[in-house]
Design a protein around this motif. Sequence first.
Motif, short mmCIF file in Angstrom:
data_model
loop_
_atom_site.label_atom_id
_atom_site.label_comp_id
_atom_site.label_asym_id
_atom_site.label_seq_id
_atom_site.Cartn_x
_atom_site.Cartn_y
_atom_site.Cartn_z
N GLN A 1 -14.88 35.21 -7.71
CA GLN A 1 -15.32 36.51 -7.46
C GLN A 1 -15.21 36.98 -6.21
O GLN A 1 -14.49 37.99 -6.03
CB GLN A 1 -17.10 36.67 -7.90
CG GLN A 1 -17.48 38.10 -7.84
CD GLN A 1 -17.69 38.67 -6.64
OE1 GLN A 1 -18.21 38.06 -5.97
NE2 GLN A 1 -17.65 39.88 -6.37
N GLN A 2 -15.50 36.03 -5.20
CA GLN A 2 -15.15 36.57 -3.74
C GLN A 2 -13.86 36.64 -3.43
O GLN A 2 -13.35 37.64 -2.59
CB GLN A 2 -15.92 35.54 -2.99
CG GLN A 2 -17.35 35.54 -2.87
CD GLN A 2 -18.16 34.68 -2.17
OE1 GLN A 2 -17.42 33.39 -1.84
NE2 GLN A 2 -19.45 34.66 -2.24
N LEU B 1 -23.48 23.99 -12.95
CA LEU B 1 -23.43 24.46 -11.50
C LEU B 1 -21.98 24.63 -10.96
O LEU B 1 -21.70 25.56 -10.31
CB LEU B 1 -24.25 23.36 -10.51
CG LEU B 1 -24.47 23.66 -9.02
CD1 LEU B 1 -25.14 25.10 -8.93
CD2 LEU B 1 -25.68 22.47 -8.62
N ASP B 2 -21.38 23.39 -11.29
CA ASP B 2 -19.82 23.45 -10.78
C ASP B 2 -19.16 24.89 -11.45
O ASP B 2 -18.42 25.48 -10.77
CB ASP B 2 -19.10 22.32 -11.44
CG ASP B 2 -19.60 21.01 -10.64
OD1 ASP B 2 -20.25 21.06 -9.54
OD2 ASP B 2 -19.16 19.90 -11.15
N PHE B 3 -19.21 24.97 -12.62
CA PHE B 3 -18.74 26.17 -13.14
C PHE B 3 -19.28 27.43 -12.73
O PHE B 3 -18.43 28.33 -12.17
CB PHE B 3 -19.31 26.47 -14.68
CG PHE B 3 -18.76 27.59 -15.49
CD1 PHE B 3 -17.63 27.37 -16.10
CD2 PHE B 3 -19.68 28.62 -15.82
CE1 PHE B 3 -17.11 28.59 -16.89
CE2 PHE B 3 -19.15 29.49 -16.48
CZ PHE B 3 -17.82 29.61 -16.87
N LEU B 4 -20.78 27.62 -12.23
CA LEU B 4 -21.14 28.97 -11.72
C LEU B 4 -20.53 28.90 -10.11
O LEU B 4 -20.50 30.41 -9.79
CB LEU B 4 -22.67 28.89 -11.57
CG LEU B 4 -23.16 29.00 -13.03
CD1 LEU B 4 -24.80 28.84 -12.90
CD2 LEU B 4 -22.99 30.27 -13.89
N LEU B 5 -20.50 27.82 -9.35
CA LEU B 5 -20.13 27.76 -8.11
C LEU B 5 -18.61 28.27 -7.92
O LEU B 5 -18.12 29.24 -7.29
CB LEU B 5 -20.33 26.50 -7.47
CG LEU B 5 -21.56 26.09 -6.99
CD1 LEU B 5 -21.81 24.75 -6.61
CD2 LEU B 5 -22.45 27.24 -5.93
N THR B 6 -17.87 27.93 -8.99
CA THR B 6 -16.45 28.17 -9.10
C THR B 6 -16.24 29.58 -9.34
O THR B 6 -15.33 30.40 -8.88
CB THR B 6 -15.75 27.45 -10.28
OG1 THR B 6 -15.88 25.73 -9.80
CG2 THR B 6 -14.29 27.81 -10.18
N ASP B 7 -17.22 30.18 -10.40
CA ASP B 7 -17.22 31.56 -10.77
C ASP B 7 -17.39 32.61 -9.41
O ASP B 7 -16.76 33.34 -9.25
CB ASP B 7 -18.44 31.81 -11.90
CG ASP B 7 -18.43 33.22 -12.21
OD1 ASP B 7 -17.26 33.81 -12.59
OD2 ASP B 7 -19.44 33.57 -11.97
#
Length: 120
Positions: free
Chosen positions: A94-95, A84-90
């Motif tokens: 991206q933004q 989840l941390d990895f995906l939220l950072t990703d």
Amino acid sequence: MIKARPFLKWVGRKSQLLERFENYYPQELRKGLIDSYVEPFLGGGALFFQLSQRYKITKAYLSDLNKDLVLTYQVIQQRPDELLDFLLTDLLVQQLVLLPIQEYHLLIKNSCNWHIFLKN
């Protein structure tokens, strides 16, 4: 209880056949006499998720030839907080980069550090 569902669509598309499969399940499964499930071709996991929620499956042995897919399931099962941390950072990156989402995902796919999730 939250019901688990396949988190991706897979080429095998067993999910379209689940209702038809029901007619072929052994009576012992329906009676609760079978509690183990072996899946050599997991893919998206539609059959496993359905069986594990309808019947008393207490042991499951899941496999697939696609090592990246197996790794993905292992990370979801064993390290969900890190994922989840990895995906939220990703998502945040991206933004900030302001690339169209398809271009950004291709960039990440080609440079991803998935090795951080591999067992040491």
